[in-house]
Write a protein that holds these residues in place. Structure first.
Motif, mmCIF file in Angstrom:
data_model
loop_
_atom_site.group_PDB
_atom_site.id
_atom_site.type_symbol
_atom_site.label_atom_id
_atom_site.label_comp_id
_atom_site.label_asym_id
_atom_site.label_seq_id
_atom_site.Cartn_x
_atom_site.Cartn_y
_atom_site.Cartn_z
ATOM 1 N N TYR A 1 -3.203 -10.885 14.576
ATOM 2 C CA TYR A 1 -3.213 -9.533 13.995
ATOM 3 C C TYR A 1 -4.218 -9.383 12.855
ATOM 4 N N GLU A 2 -5.202 -10.268 12.762
ATOM 5 C CA GLU A 2 -6.152 -10.175 11.658
ATOM 6 C C GLU A 2 -6.965 -8.882 11.735
ATOM 7 N N PHE A 3 -7.403 -8.509 12.912
ATOM 8 C CA PHE A 3 -8.163 -7.256 13.061
ATOM 9 C C PHE A 3 -7.274 -6.041 12.791
ATOM 10 N N ALA A 4 -6.037 -6.085 13.282
ATOM 11 C CA ALA A 4 -5.126 -4.955 13.060
ATOM 12 C C ALA A 4 -4.931 -4.706 11.573
ATOM 13 N N LYS A 5 -4.822 -5.775 10.801
ATOM 14 C CA LYS A 5 -4.608 -5.614 9.365
ATOM 15 C C LYS A 5 -5.848 -5.060 8.672
ATOM 16 N N ILE A 6 -7.039 -5.391 9.204
ATOM 17 C CA ILE A 6 -8.269 -4.799 8.654
ATOM 18 C C ILE A 6 -8.323 -3.304 8.971
ATOM 19 N N PHE A 7 -8.054 -2.955 10.225
ATOM 20 C CA PHE A 7 -8.131 -1.545 10.631
ATOM 21 C C PHE A 7 -7.012 -0.711 10.005
ATOM 22 N N ALA A 8 -5.880 -1.331 9.692
ATOM 23 C CA ALA A 8 -4.758 -0.583 9.115
ATOM 24 C C ALA A 8 -5.105 0.010 7.757
ATOM 25 N N ALA A 9 -6.174 -0.489 7.140
ATOM 26 C CA ALA A 9 -6.573 0.055 5.842
ATOM 27 C C ALA A 9 -7.162 1.447 5.969
ATOM 28 N N TYR A 10 -7.521 1.862 7.193
ATOM 29 C CA TYR A 10 -8.128 3.183 7.368
ATOM 30 C C TYR A 10 -7.046 4.230 7.617
ATOM 31 N N SER A 11 -7.078 5.286 6.823
ATOM 32 C CA SER A 11 -6.056 6.336 6.955
ATOM 33 C C SER A 11 -6.663 7.716 7.168
ATOM 34 N N GLY A 12 -7.949 7.777 7.516
ATOM 35 C CA GLY A 12 -8.544 9.065 7.852
ATOM 36 C C GLY A 12 -9.500 9.597 6.817
#
Length: 521
Positions: A510-521
């Motif tokens: 889930y390393e990529f998911a945690k990077i992308f989760a920082a984006y909120s729009g």
């Protein structure tokens, strides 16, 4: 019987020459130029080709010169060759044959305001015919106002008809003001005040400049701020629901920190929607997972199509049948978001592209506020001509496209895949700005979505964690409409092996998911 005198014969001949129309005015195929929309520093141009002759045309070619400082950007429905400032457009494989009375058209986005000169059609001078056409098109019918937000209203209407065989465009007047132009049968008015009523009238314009009378005025009211539809899914990675064992979205969301997913893929079994040709969505397959994601504050987007199988628009032979399948899926899951992943031959199939666009317009009319994304192949230079035509077709059919999501992957060239993803987003923005000239930069950036392939791509090149952080930073700066990636189970597995289940680079689960989760729009 007596023969007429020589003078009488000559007089009659001269009279016929004066009164008879020139051969080019009737009975000769012609090509007529029009500007279908304009903006500062450019315009959208088109040529309408009409076979006014008595025999079938098997191919056509239109060539012209553009002045210095003006060039052709993106184009559609033709093949282009260029030599200096001389441009030659030839028919595609699907629009070259024209029976007597039939028409075809092609268009382009102009960089600069100069117009074509020295036009030649199939080697002869373009005949135009605008000087003799004085008949206006019919009045557009079926004008409605819908898809209201706090700052926008979408107007739709039925196509008008014209004696030339085609209508060049439409003019829309809001509250009796100066009209704006549109090429399709819809127009979205933006920058409006919340909770305010606006009226619209529509008229048609042909290539000769004749305009119809206006339609009767219709009104619509923007929503208030509290009634505005919720935003899109700013981060929604794809998850291959056909993987074995079937992935658990709730478990993956809990472990990764992501809240939303794009479920892939619904394809066609005949003209019937099926999950990867195995499960009927009407039975609510995996609905328990969707309910759990929603209960945790997230949501899902269901994606139709993909690289494998057959997209429904290619399998169904009518708009009615296609709409019924899309509608069944939306109803089965109570969807607010749907995605159409259009790849390979499906992007270059005009019949299915048009069928899909018409069905999606009906789907949005039946489900106001439904958000539709189009997922398309891309190069660093932007969407291909076929992909751009998919977006244009949807726009012209009246679809309110939420996101154009580009598959920033598999370029098969030696480039940095992080830089290439950002360049692809920038190029796509420029293309969408040309297709939606009435929208602000912020509104167009909000239409751009980017989906890279994690780790090793099919072509052997790598998209790594630094590339993901680069894309998130770029998205935060531009406020992109959506970030996604292919694919969530590969990120979870964090393994080395077959590409359908592993990223083949060093990473933690889930390393990529945690990077992308920082984006909120």
């Amino acid at each position: 019987m007596r023969r007429p005198s020589v003078l009488l014969t000559l007089f009659a001949g001269l009279l016929l020459m004066i009164l008879a129309p020139p051969a080019s005015a009737a009975g000769t195929p012609n090509a007529v130029f029009s500007k279908t929309s304009t903006w500062e520093g450019g315009y959208q141009g088109a040529y309408t080709i009409t076979n006014a002759g008595s025999t079938t045309l098997s191919a056509w070619s239109v060539e012209f010169d553009l002045p210095s400082g003006t060039g052709v950007g993106s184009y559609w429905d033709a093949l282009l060759t260029q030599s200096g400032n001389h441009y030659t457009f030839k028919n595609r494989e699907y629009n070259g044959t024209l029976a007597p009375g039939a028409s075809a058209s092609f268009g382009w986005v102009s960089n600069g305001s100069g117009t074509p000169a020295g036009c030649r059609f199939n080697g002869a001078s373009c005949t135009g015919g605008s000087s003799t056409d004085t008949t206006p098109p019919s009045v557009p019918g079926g004008v409605t106002v819908g898809f209201a937000t706090a700052s926008a209203l979408t107007v739709r209407w039925s196509a008008a008809t014209d004696d030339s065989g085609s209508v060049a465009g439409y003019e829309i007047s809001r509250d009796g003001g100066t009209p704006v132009t549109a090429t399709g049968t819809s127009y979205t008015a933006t920058g409006l005040q919340a909770g305010t009523s606006y009226s619209f009238r529509v008229r048609a314009r042909d290539a000769a400049g004749n305009v119809s009378a206006y339609s009767a005025a219709v009104s619509g009211t923007t929503s208030t701020g509290s009634q505005q539809p919720s935003g899109g899914l700013s981060t929604a990675p794809y998850i291959d629901m056909g993987a074995w064992p079937t992935p658990s979205m709730p478990d993956m969301a809990s472990a990764s920190g992501l809240k939303n997913y794009t479920m892939a893929f619904i394809t066609a079994s005949g003209c019937k929607a099926m999950w990867f040709n195995a499960y009927d969505p009407r039975d609510g397959w995996a609905k328990d997972q969707i309910d759990a994601i929603r209960a945790a504050g997230g949501d899902v987007k269901v994606s139709f199509g993909g690289a494998s199988g057959i997209e429904l628009a290619q399998a169904c032979s009518s708009v009615d049948a296609l709409y019924a399948e899309y509608n069944a899926v939306v109803n089965a899951y109570g969807l607010k978001y749907v995605d159409f992943d259009i790849e390979g031959a499906a992007t270059a199939d005009p019949a299915s592209v048009a069928r899909r666009s018409q069905a999606l317009a009906r789907l949005q009319q039946a489900h106001p506020g439904l958000r539709i994304s189009l997922t398309l192949p891309v190069l660093p230079e932007g969407l291909t001509a076929d992909g751009l035509s998919v977006v244009q077709s949807a726009r012209d059919a009246g679809v309110d496209v939420d996101v154009v999501n580009v598959m920033a992957m598999d370029y098969y060239r030696s480039v940095d895949y992080g830089d290439a993803a950002v360049q692809a987003a920038q190029s796509t923005f420029s293309q969408l700005k040309s297709l939606y000239p009435g929208r602000t930069d912020a509104q167009v950036w909000a239409m751009v979505g980017v989906t890279p392939m994690l780790g090793q791509n099919d072509d052997g090149h790598v998209y790594d964690q630094a590339d993901a952080r680069q894309l998130v930073s770029f998205a935060q700066d531009k406020h992109l409409g959506e970030l996604a990636f292919w694919e969530a189970t590969r990120d979870r597995n964090a393994c080395t092996g077959a590409l359908y289940q592993c990223t083949n680079i060093p990473q933690s689960p889930y390393e990529f998911a945690k990077i992308f989760a920082a984006y909120s729009g």
